[in-house]
Scaffold this active site. Structure first.
Site, PDB file in Angstrom:
ATOM      1  CG  HIS A  29       0.487   6.150  -0.855  1.00  0.00           C
ATOM      2  ND1 HIS A  29      -0.596   6.422  -1.650  1.00  0.00           N
ATOM      3  CD2 HIS A  29      -0.027   5.688   0.324  1.00  0.00           C
ATOM      4  CE1 HIS A  29      -1.711   6.145  -0.994  1.00  0.00           C
ATOM      5  NE2 HIS A  29      -1.395   5.690   0.204  1.00  0.00           N
ATOM      6  CG  HIS A  47      -1.830   1.137   1.374  1.00  0.00           C
ATOM      7  ND1 HIS A  47      -3.201   1.020   1.310  1.00  0.00           N
ATOM      8  CD2 HIS A  47      -1.583   2.456   1.564  1.00  0.00           C
ATOM      9  CE1 HIS A  47      -3.747   2.218   1.464  1.00  0.00           C
ATOM     10  NE2 HIS A  47      -2.797   3.107   1.621  1.00  0.00           N
ATOM     11  CD  GLU A  48       1.467   3.472   3.618  1.00  0.00           C
ATOM     12  OE1 GLU A  48       1.589   4.550   3.013  1.00  0.00           O
ATOM     13  OE2 GLU A  48       0.445   3.184   4.274  1.00  0.00           O
TER      14      GLU A  48
END
Lengths: 116, 163
Positions: free
Chosen positions: B50, B46-47
């Site tokens: 980003h 998920h990170e």
């Protein structure tokens, strides 16, 4: 040994044929079908992968100009996705300038910028 | 990315499991919240979405709700945050058909709200406005990976190699 003289014999497919085969294989599994229903609410379209694989093996077998053109069309479709640019934000051509700058140095730089 | 520069393992005070700090260019992993390898894999993915977006686009994390919404939609979509087994375990499954999209929408909206400290309506509006584009932007993958084994091959057509 016959040396390759024409350009047709130097051109190679962008993706190995096996890639299409494995995608087709995976596409027809129960796991993937369920995943497609869970995400998109419908059955997956697997026929295209099979066609792509057939276009690839056709070229591998015949090395004909016609087969090459068909395969180029297939690869072009996949490469369109590869080069797609998300329009929501401006594109970068290089990563952020301070990506590798050590954290302490960065924080000092930011502090100075805030003070000025 | 380098382990000792771009990742930070620290105790967190909020309920989140991790974050991406665009000022320090670091992925933050909450050592007091992440409790299993599976969870770690999910949070990292998920990170990293980003971080990936930060590197390929001029994402305005602090002033543009649509930019944040777009990255949150992608991160929820591609990290396994909304996997069937996860949703089942969390008793969030209200139906199966297209539930993934419901989950992604909800998580993206909640993330935008927490990260930008805005109202529910503002977050929902931002997510809706970029939904079509961002839900369908699967970079670096060519399809939504359904598990770890799938993920290894899911970037093949974009990066020409397995992850």
């Amino acid at each position: 040994m016959i040396m390759a003289a024409s350009s047709e014999q130097i051109w190679k497919p962008y993706y190995p044929c096996d890639y299409y085969k494995q995608e087709y294989s995976d596409c027809t599994t129960v796991g993937h079908r369920f995943h497609s229903y869970y995400v998109y609410g419908e059955k997956p379209e697997c026929g295209q992968w099979k066609k792509d694989y057939e276009a690839c093996t056709a070229w591998m077998k015949t090395k004909s100009e016609e087969a090459k053109q068909e395969l180029l069309k297939v690869e072009d479709r996949h490469l369109q996705q590869k080069y797609y640019v998300n329009p929501v934000w401006p594109r970068r051509v290089t990563p952020p300038k301070d990506w590798y700058l050590p954290v302490e140095e960065m924080r000092q730089k930011q502090k100075l910028q805030q003070q000025s | 990315m380098y382990k000792d520069r771009h990742f930070s393992c620290e105790p967190c005070s909020y309920q989140v499991a991790g974050g991406f700090d665009p000022q320090a260019n670091q992925v933050v992993l909450c050592q007091n919240i992440i409790s299993s390898q599976g969870m770690m894999n999910r949070v990292l993915t998920h990170e990293l979405i980003h971080a990936f977006d930060h590197c390929r686009g001029k994402v305005d994390w602090y002033n543009n709700l649509q930019h944040v919404a777009c990255s949150e939609i992608r991160a929820a979509n591609l990290s396994g945050d909304c996997s069937f087994s996860g949703e089942l375990r969390r008793l969030q499954l209200k139906g199966v058909k297209k539930h993934h999209q419901t989950c992604v929408w909800q998580r993206a909206k909640d993330s935008v709200k927490v990260v930008r400290n805005c109202t529910d309506e503002e977050a929902a509006r931002a997510v809706d406005s970029v939904w079509d584009t961002c839900f369908n932007d699967l970079a670096p993958f060519h399809k939504i990976p359904r598990n770890k084994k799938d993920a290894i091959r899911a970037a093949r057509f974009r990066y020409d190699y397995d992850i």
